[in-house]
Design an enzyme around this catalytic site. Structure first.
Site, PDB file in Angstrom:
ATOM      1  N   SER A   1       0.833  -1.186   0.000  1.00  0.00           N
ATOM      2  CA  SER A   1       0.000   0.000   0.000  1.00  0.00           C
ATOM      3  C   SER A   1       0.880   1.252   0.000  1.00  0.00           C
ATOM      4  O   SER A   1       1.813   1.343  -0.784  1.00  0.00           O
ATOM      5  CB  SER A   1      -0.947  -0.035   1.206  1.00  0.00           C
ATOM      6  OG  SER A   1      -1.947   0.955   1.099  1.00  0.00           O
TER       7      SER A   1
ATOM      8  N   ASP B   1      -5.502  -2.666  -3.227  1.00  0.00           N
ATOM      9  CA  ASP B   1      -4.565  -2.493  -2.132  1.00  0.00           C
ATOM     10  C   ASP B   1      -3.917  -3.809  -1.715  1.00  0.00           C
ATOM     11  O   ASP B   1      -4.579  -4.832  -1.548  1.00  0.00           O
ATOM     12  CB  ASP B   1      -5.282  -1.875  -0.929  1.00  0.00           C
ATOM     13  CG  ASP B   1      -4.322  -1.337   0.097  1.00  0.00           C
ATOM     14  OD1 ASP B   1      -3.708  -2.141   0.819  1.00  0.00           O
ATOM     15  OD2 ASP B   1      -4.154  -0.108   0.168  1.00  0.00           O
TER      16      ASP B   1
END
Length: 388
Positions: free
Chosen positions: A58, A220
């Site tokens: 991320s 993500d």
């Protein structure tokens, strides 16, 4: 730089490889920069990064890649990261003006009425197209190969989650000797890391749009990441330095007598907190149990199986990011405050969504300061762990 000094600035990672693992969390990743800044004070100037293996997920993937690009000079890499985070504005990450913010949202509503055969684009609550422009401006991806060739870096990995297959994919760039790995619901895939990998890894679920790489759509990296320590181990790291996000709950967000059910925003924030922290804690427990088991196994049998003990050092924030973010709520653009209010986020709500989306210089600077202080408080332990 003289040849002797240049040689001394490199880490000899052939004996013990230290790996750096940076987790996700949107704007919370500014905390990682503070921790790294403290470590630079333990390392002489002009020295390479003390982590030949760097893995990020991320927003941590963005920090990891930036460090990999400047792994020949650890101080310089951290200084550049700090400058970026301390000068950040929300409009550098996502469209925050009313026309484009609400236009993007309204466009998503209209897209739901399209016919199945019509071409479609990824939809989300927020349009983070400015982030792609920022990454292209500040990260020189060609430097990664240069640093690998010059042995300042062994490998860098960026993890994203495939919405197509449901697997956790670690895209890695490394020395040729590292081969891909395949495990249940996770795999390592060699790649030339570029901006699309970072955009995919940092695509917060529902908030930012998914990214297509080749034939798969990614989001993500913390989604479905059942073993966040695995990429670093597969890439040869033997000691892992981990910057986590496990944090204490402070009074502002603890209300045991609240009679009201949780709002949509509270639930969404809780889900994000779970995605970013719980799997890391579970993986650390597995590593600890495995280490205890290996201590009972003779060394020759360990060598025969190829399983080795992995030492870990974890540093977590000493204060609640959500409580800090509440202090800077009004630094969010008015458009974002209105947009978040539609799902129940206000300045006194107990949702953690604000702490993920507050890409604002004062909040980020506060997290950098917190990370710096937390790491300095563990100076002796960090020096010992990293053999500094």
């Amino acid at each position: 730089m003289s040849a002797a000094l240049k040689k001394s600035s490199k880490r000899n990672y052939k004996d013990t490889k230290h790996g750096l693992v940076l987790t996700g969390g949107g704007a919370r990743a500014a905390y990682q920069v503070g921790v790294l800044k403290a470590i630079t004070s333990f390392v002489p100037r002009n020295h390479g990064i003390p982590f030949p293996v760097i893995c990020g997920t991320s927003a941590g993937a963005i920090n990891s890649t930036a460090l990999a690009c400047y792994s020949s000079c650890f101080h310089l890499g951290v200084k550049k990261l700090e400058w970026i985070w301390k000068n950040l504005k929300p409009n550098k990450i996502y469209h925050a003006d009313p026309v484009r913010a609400f236009g993007h949202l309204f466009g998503g509503v209209l897209a739901s009425f399209q016919a199945d055969y019509a071409p479609k684009v990824a939809r989300s609550l927020i349009n983070n197209a400015p982030l792609r422009d920022l990454l292209n401006q500040v990260i020189d991806f060609k430097r990664i190969d240069t640093n690998i060739i010059n042995q300042y870096l062994s490998a860098v990995a960026v993890t994203a989650s495939s919405y197509s297959s449901g697997d956790s994919i670690s895209f890695y760039q490394s020395e040729e000797k590292i081969t891909p790995w395949f495990r249940h619901k996770r795999r390592g895939q060699p790649a030339q890391i570029n901006v699309e990998h970072l955009m995919a890894s940092a695509a917060l679920p529902m908030l930012f749009p998914s990214i297509r790489i080749k034939s798969e759509h990614y989001g993500d990296g913390s989604i479905n990441q059942l073993s966040p320590l695995s990429p670093a181990v597969h890439l040869g790291a033997e000691k892992l330095f981990i910057v986590g996000v496990e944090q204490p709950k402070e009074p502002l967000h603890v209300n045991e007598n609240n009679p009201h059910p949780p709002s949509t925003a509270t639930i969404a924030g809780h889900l994000l907190d779970t995605v970013f922290s719980e799997t890391l804690q579970s993986d650390l427990e597995r590593v600890e149990r495995l280490n205890q088991l290996l201590q009972q196994v003779p060394q020759e049998k360990q060598d025969a199986t190829g399983i080795k003990q992995i030492d870990t050092f974890v540093i977590n924030p000493s204060h609640d990011f959500n409580a800090i973010a509440a202090e800077y709520y009004y630094d969010l653009p008015l458009t974002m405050r209105l947009l978040l209010r539609t799902v129940g986020v206000t300045n006194d709500s107990d949702s953690s969504l604000i702490s993920y989306l507050l890409f604002e210089q004062h909040y980020c600077s506060r997290l950098i300061k917190l990370g710096y202080e937390d790491a300095l408080n563990k100076e002796s332990e960090i020096k010992t762990f990293l053999s500094l």
